[in-house]
Design a protein around this motif. Structure first.
Motif, PDB file in Angstrom:
ATOM      1  N   HIS A  14       0.830  -1.195   0.000  1.00  0.00           N
ATOM      2  CA  HIS A  14       0.000   0.000   0.000  1.00  0.00           C
ATOM      3  C   HIS A  14       0.877   1.263   0.000  1.00  0.00           C
ATOM      4  O   HIS A  14       0.569   2.259  -0.672  1.00  0.00           O
ATOM      5  CB  HIS A  14      -0.907  -0.022   1.231  1.00  0.00           C
ATOM      6  N   SER A  15       2.006   1.186   0.729  1.00  0.00           N
ATOM      7  CA  SER A  15       2.901   2.349   0.770  1.00  0.00           C
ATOM      8  C   SER A  15       3.457   2.664  -0.617  1.00  0.00           C
ATOM      9  O   SER A  15       3.524   3.836  -1.043  1.00  0.00           O
ATOM     10  CB  SER A  15       4.060   2.088   1.729  1.00  0.00           C
ATOM     11  N   VAL A  16       3.889   1.606  -1.312  1.00  0.00           N
ATOM     12  CA  VAL A  16       4.451   1.827  -2.654  1.00  0.00           C
ATOM     13  C   VAL A  16       3.378   2.396  -3.584  1.00  0.00           C
ATOM     14  O   VAL A  16       3.659   3.280  -4.414  1.00  0.00           O
ATOM     15  CB  VAL A  16       5.049   0.516  -3.211  1.00  0.00           C
ATOM     16  N   ASP A  17       2.144   1.891  -3.425  1.00  0.00           N
ATOM     17  CA  ASP A  17       1.058   2.452  -4.252  1.00  0.00           C
ATOM     18  C   ASP A  17       0.916   3.956  -4.017  1.00  0.00           C
ATOM     19  O   ASP A  17       0.772   4.756  -4.947  1.00  0.00           O
ATOM     20  CB  ASP A  17      -0.256   1.746  -3.931  1.00  0.00           C
ATOM     21  N   LEU A  18       0.935   4.342  -2.733  1.00  0.00           N
ATOM     22  CA  LEU A  18       0.784   5.770  -2.429  1.00  0.00           C
ATOM     23  C   LEU A  18       1.990   6.586  -2.903  1.00  0.00           C
ATOM     24  O   LEU A  18       1.849   7.723  -3.359  1.00  0.00           O
ATOM     25  CB  LEU A  18       0.584   5.959  -0.931  1.00  0.00           C
ATOM     26  N   LEU A  19       3.220   5.989  -2.772  1.00  0.00           N
ATOM     27  CA  LEU A  19       4.402   6.703  -3.268  1.00  0.00           C
ATOM     28  C   LEU A  19       4.306   6.923  -4.775  1.00  0.00           C
ATOM     29  O   LEU A  19       4.652   7.984  -5.303  1.00  0.00           O
ATOM     30  CB  LEU A  19       5.677   5.920  -2.941  1.00  0.00           C
ATOM     31  N   ARG A  20       3.819   5.906  -5.488  1.00  0.00           N
ATOM     32  CA  ARG A  20       3.621   6.053  -6.933  1.00  0.00           C
ATOM     33  C   ARG A  20       2.622   7.179  -7.208  1.00  0.00           C
ATOM     34  O   ARG A  20       2.796   7.984  -8.134  1.00  0.00           O
ATOM     35  CB  ARG A  20       3.129   4.745  -7.537  1.00  0.00           C
ATOM     36  N   GLY A  21       1.580   7.228  -6.359  1.00  0.00           N
ATOM     37  CA  GLY A  21       0.582   8.290  -6.521  1.00  0.00           C
ATOM     38  C   GLY A  21       1.197   9.668  -6.330  1.00  0.00           C
ATOM     39  O   GLY A  21       0.852  10.635  -7.031  1.00  0.00           O
ATOM     40  N   LEU A  22       2.154   9.777  -5.387  1.00  0.00           N
ATOM     41  CA  LEU A  22       2.811  11.076  -5.192  1.00  0.00           C
ATOM     42  C   LEU A  22       3.657  11.461  -6.403  1.00  0.00           C
ATOM     43  O   LEU A  22       3.691  12.630  -6.812  1.00  0.00           O
ATOM     44  CB  LEU A  22       3.685  11.025  -3.938  1.00  0.00           C
ATOM     45  N   VAL A  23       4.343  10.461  -6.966  1.00  0.00           N
ATOM     46  CA  VAL A  23       5.132  10.752  -8.181  1.00  0.00           C
ATOM     47  C   VAL A  23       4.203  11.193  -9.310  1.00  0.00           C
ATOM     48  O   VAL A  23       4.502  12.117 -10.084  1.00  0.00           O
ATOM     49  CB  VAL A  23       5.970   9.529  -8.593  1.00  0.00           C
ATOM     50  N   THR A  24       3.042  10.538  -9.419  1.00  0.00           N
ATOM     51  CA  THR A  24       2.068  10.907 -10.443  1.00  0.00           C
ATOM     52  C   THR A  24       1.578  12.343 -10.229  1.00  0.00           C
ATOM     53  O   THR A  24       1.448  13.127 -11.188  1.00  0.00           O
ATOM     54  CB  THR A  24       0.874   9.937 -10.395  1.00  0.00           C
TER      55      THR A  24
END
Lengths: 554, 193
Positions: B169-179
């Motif tokens: 879930h953390s990696v998903d959110l980090l990807r969302g921040l990059v997006t």
């Protein structure tokens, strides 16, 4: 019955005197009255009679020649009489009543007849209609009855607004009445009068500048003769000034404000203005307030003319005013003085100072100071083509002559130095003297010895060259470039295999990437071993990583 | 009799040496393109230069921020590719998927097509991890360069709240921040044009 009775019986006639005038007489009476009325009317309504004086009566005929203004018939020549001194004619002209109010004292009359001149052909219409007198009313407040006729039509008709200027010329200038006055090639007026003043030996011209171009005239306006082609060879070289075609053919006067002067205020009509012979003269011979000095030159002044520039390092500061050719107590044949005096004008207005006597006083002080600092005059060539000279001022080494010398004919003397040409001449002579003093024979012997040694050296060199040629002719030597090329080609092929697209390069890159990946994967293991060397055998109980906690589980 | 006992003892000892195996988890940051698309060569170009990471992020392991100045380096949570490459690809793929007015390219793969229509992105990442405080953080600074002149520079600090436990879930959110950062940058580039 007697005859008496008979007579008494007859009725008697009544005799009455009849004094009545016949009605027929009315006709001559009326005719006489009309005649009287016409005479009276004609007497009271006839126009004024004026007398015009002409040099001759060419084209004038009493009772036939008409008088016109603006091509309207206003009168006729009544009588043509000789003058009392028989040097002219008096033309009596009867004008119409309506012209009475036009007879101002400065009205102009002239005979219009066919004319051919520099200004063109005029009066052709009078070939068929006959000559007539043209009348232009004046604007004077006083009226007149006697007038002096003009020889020809005036250049400028009365009443045209504009400005009249008097020009004075020392030269004849061959300018004629009617020639144009130009401002930068544009005709703005005409020459109205020209007169040679015998007493002054000067030519006076009256020019008329029509409005609104008279506003171009200012106190700094200068006039010059723009006639023909002006070829001028001065110390600055050869200059050719060509005016318009009209001025080349017929001549003319031009005016302008010199580029080195401000426009100035409105012109003073009462003052006579100098007519310069050409535009360059405006710059070179312009009247300036000046301080005059004398320069005593050792060099020849051949080529130096009056009007030549006095320059300081290329900037004109004055003019050569006089080259003294007569003998004075200071340079008589009997004295030791051999120098030639030249009078120069130092004109401060040329270097931006006001054209006033104050500037002259200031420049006098400056020149005295500059002379002490080494200012000296020399003759220099302005043009190798014409050989004209000018006087150049510059600073040289301060010596015992660096000061204004005693007065020479009431002029202060600026120290001088030999000019560049004279200096070159002295140097050439010096070089020639050195050549003369050189031991030429000894030098030539040395050169011969040197040449003989050089001949031997050249023979040795020829032998060496022959050996080199033999070496180059050898087949093995000739194959050396081929071998070098072959080696370079092979080296090039080798290097090609290591470029970015080459398989070797991509293999190396791939291996490096794999190595990096391996190292990345090995990193945790290495760190673990670093922390606990026996972890490969006795590893602790597997301890999972700490995990981030979500908010829902808090 | 003794021999079997010895063998049994050694066997027990060897069992004592047995290590419980932990599985290493690999995380992929960059989203995969759902479908291929033809590159429009005439669009304004955003050239993503190699992403620079601060030193503590230059490791394959994921980090967990415990306190304001304490980081935990995981052993079994590993990025599937170098983190800098992952962030760079995430930016490129996000912009090319969501943004139609510009085209993003990695400078490793291509160069500027037209100098006047090419903007380079230089990105320095200072934090990129989940925290014990149930958030994920992504901070750093970036600048946009055209014709060798910096036309925009900005410091950024993005964060989101963790809803679930674990690194997935953390990696998903980090990807969302990059997006989120990618979208912001692409809008700035579009306005520049």
């Amino acid at each position: 019955m007697t005859s008496t009775e008979l007579d008494s019986d007859l009725p008697q006639a009544e005799i009455k005197s009849h004094y009545r005038i016949s009605k027929v007489w009315l006709i001559p009476f009326v005719a006489f009255s009309i005649g009287i009325w016409m005479v009276v009317d004609n007497y009271y309504n006839r126009g004024p009679e004026i007398v015009i004086t002409f040099d001759n009566a060419e084209g004038l005929e009493a009772g036939k020649t008409r008088v016109k203004t603006l091509n309207v018939d206003i009168g006729f020549v009544d009588k043509v009489l000789l003058n009392k001194d028989r040097r002219g004619v008096l033309v009596h002209v009867r004008l119409a009543q309506q012209a009475k109010s036009l007879l101002h004292q400065n009205s102009q009359f002239w005979v219009v007849k066919p004319r051919i001149g520099k200004g063109g052909i005029s009066g052709l219409s009078t070939l068929t209609s006959g000559s007539y007198i043209e009348f232009v009313p004046g604007d004077s407040s006083e009226m007149g009855e006697e007038f002096v006729g003009l020889d020809q039509a005036p250049v400028t008709a009365q009443g045209i607004p504009g400005t009249r200027i008097n020009l004075v010329s020392q030269q004849g200038d061959s300018l004629s009445i009617g020639e144009p006055v130009l401002y930068r090639g544009f005709e703005v007026g005409r020459i109205e009068q020209s007169q040679f003043n015998i007493a002054e030996r000067l030519v006076h011209y009256q020019v008329f500048i029509k409005a609104p171009y008279n506003e171009l005239l200012t106190e700094n306006t200068y006039f010059w003769n723009a006639s023909g082609i002006n070829l001028n060879a001065t110390a600055d070289g050869v200059k050719v000034n060509v005016g318009s075609i009209e001025t080349i053919i017929s001549g003319g006067v031009a005016f302008d404000v010199p580029t080195d002067l401000p426009l100035g205020n409105a012109i003073d009509q009462a003052k006579d203005h100098i007519l310069y012979p050409d535009q360059n003269s405006v710059y070179e011979r312009r009247q300036y307030q000046a301080k005059e000095y004398v320069i005593l030159f050792e060099d020849s002044v051949r080529g130096l003319e009056v009007g030549a520039p006095l320059e300081y390092r290329g900037i004109r500061v004055g003019t050569v005013a006089e080259i003294v050719s007569y003998l004075t107590p200071g340079n008589s044949f009997g004295s030791n003085e051999r120098r030639i005096p030249v009078v120069v004008k130092f004109e401060p207005a040329r270097i931006g100072m006001p054209n006033s006597s104050d500037s002259v006083d200031k420049i006098s002080q400056y020149v005295e100071m500059w002379a002490k600092q080494g200012l000296k005059a020399s003759l220099k060539s302005g043009s190798l083509l014409t050989g004209n000279l000018f006087v150049d001022l510059d600073y040289y080494e301060v010596d015992k002559n660096s000061d204004l010398a005693d007065e020479f004919n009431q002029y202060q003397v600026i120290p001088s130095i030999s000019g560049s040409l004279a200096q070159i001449e002295q140097k050439v002579f010096g070089i020639l003297e050195k050549f003369e003093a050189m031991p030429i024979n000894v030098t030539i012997d040395s050169i011969n010895q040197m040449l003989s040694k050089a001949t031997v050296t050249m023979q040795d060199l020829n032998q060496v060259v022959a050996q080199v040629e033999l070496l180059l002719a050898n087949q093995q030597t000739q194959q050396i470039p081929q071998h070098i090329n072959q080696t370079l080609d092979e080296l090039s092929d080798t290097l090609k295999s290591y470029n970015e697209q080459a398989p070797v390069y991509s293999e190396v890159e791939k291996s490096l990437q794999q190595f990096q990946q391996l190292m990345r994967e090995m990193q945790p293991l290495i760190k673990e071993l670093n922390n606990k060397p026996n972890s490969l055998i006795f590893e602790n109980r597997a301890q999972s990583d700490r995990e981030p906690k979500g908010q829902k589980n808090d | 009799m003794i021999k079997p006992l010895i063998i049994l003892s050694l066997g027990i000892l060897l069992l004592g040496c047995q290590t419980p195996r932990m599985t290493v988890s690999y995380y992929q940051l960059a989203p995969m393109l759902k479908e291929g698309q033809q590159v429009a060569l005439d669009k304004p170009q955003l050239l993503v230069e190699p992403v620079r990471l601060v030193d503590y992020l230059q490791r394959p392991n994921l980090l967990l921020k415990l306190e304001s100045n304490e980081l935990f380096v995981t052993k079994y949570q590993v990025w599937a590719e170098p983190l800098a490459d992952g962030i760079s690809r995430t930016i490129v793929n996000t912009i090319n998927t969501n943004q139609q007015s510009i085209r993003a390219d990695s400078s490793v793969f291509t160069r500027c097509r037209k100098k006047d229509q090419c903007v380079s992105l230089e990105l320095l990442v200072e934090s990129f991890y989940p925290t014990e405080q149930a958030t994920v953080e992504f901070s750093g600074k970036y600048r946009l360069i055209r014709n060798r002149q910096v036309i925009h520079q900005e410091d950024f600090m993005l964060s989101r709240t963790l809803e679930l436990d674990g690194y997935v879930h953390s990696v998903d959110l980090l990807r969302g921040l990059v997006t989120e950062l990618s979208t912001k940058i692409s809008q700035q580039v579009s306005h520049l044009e």
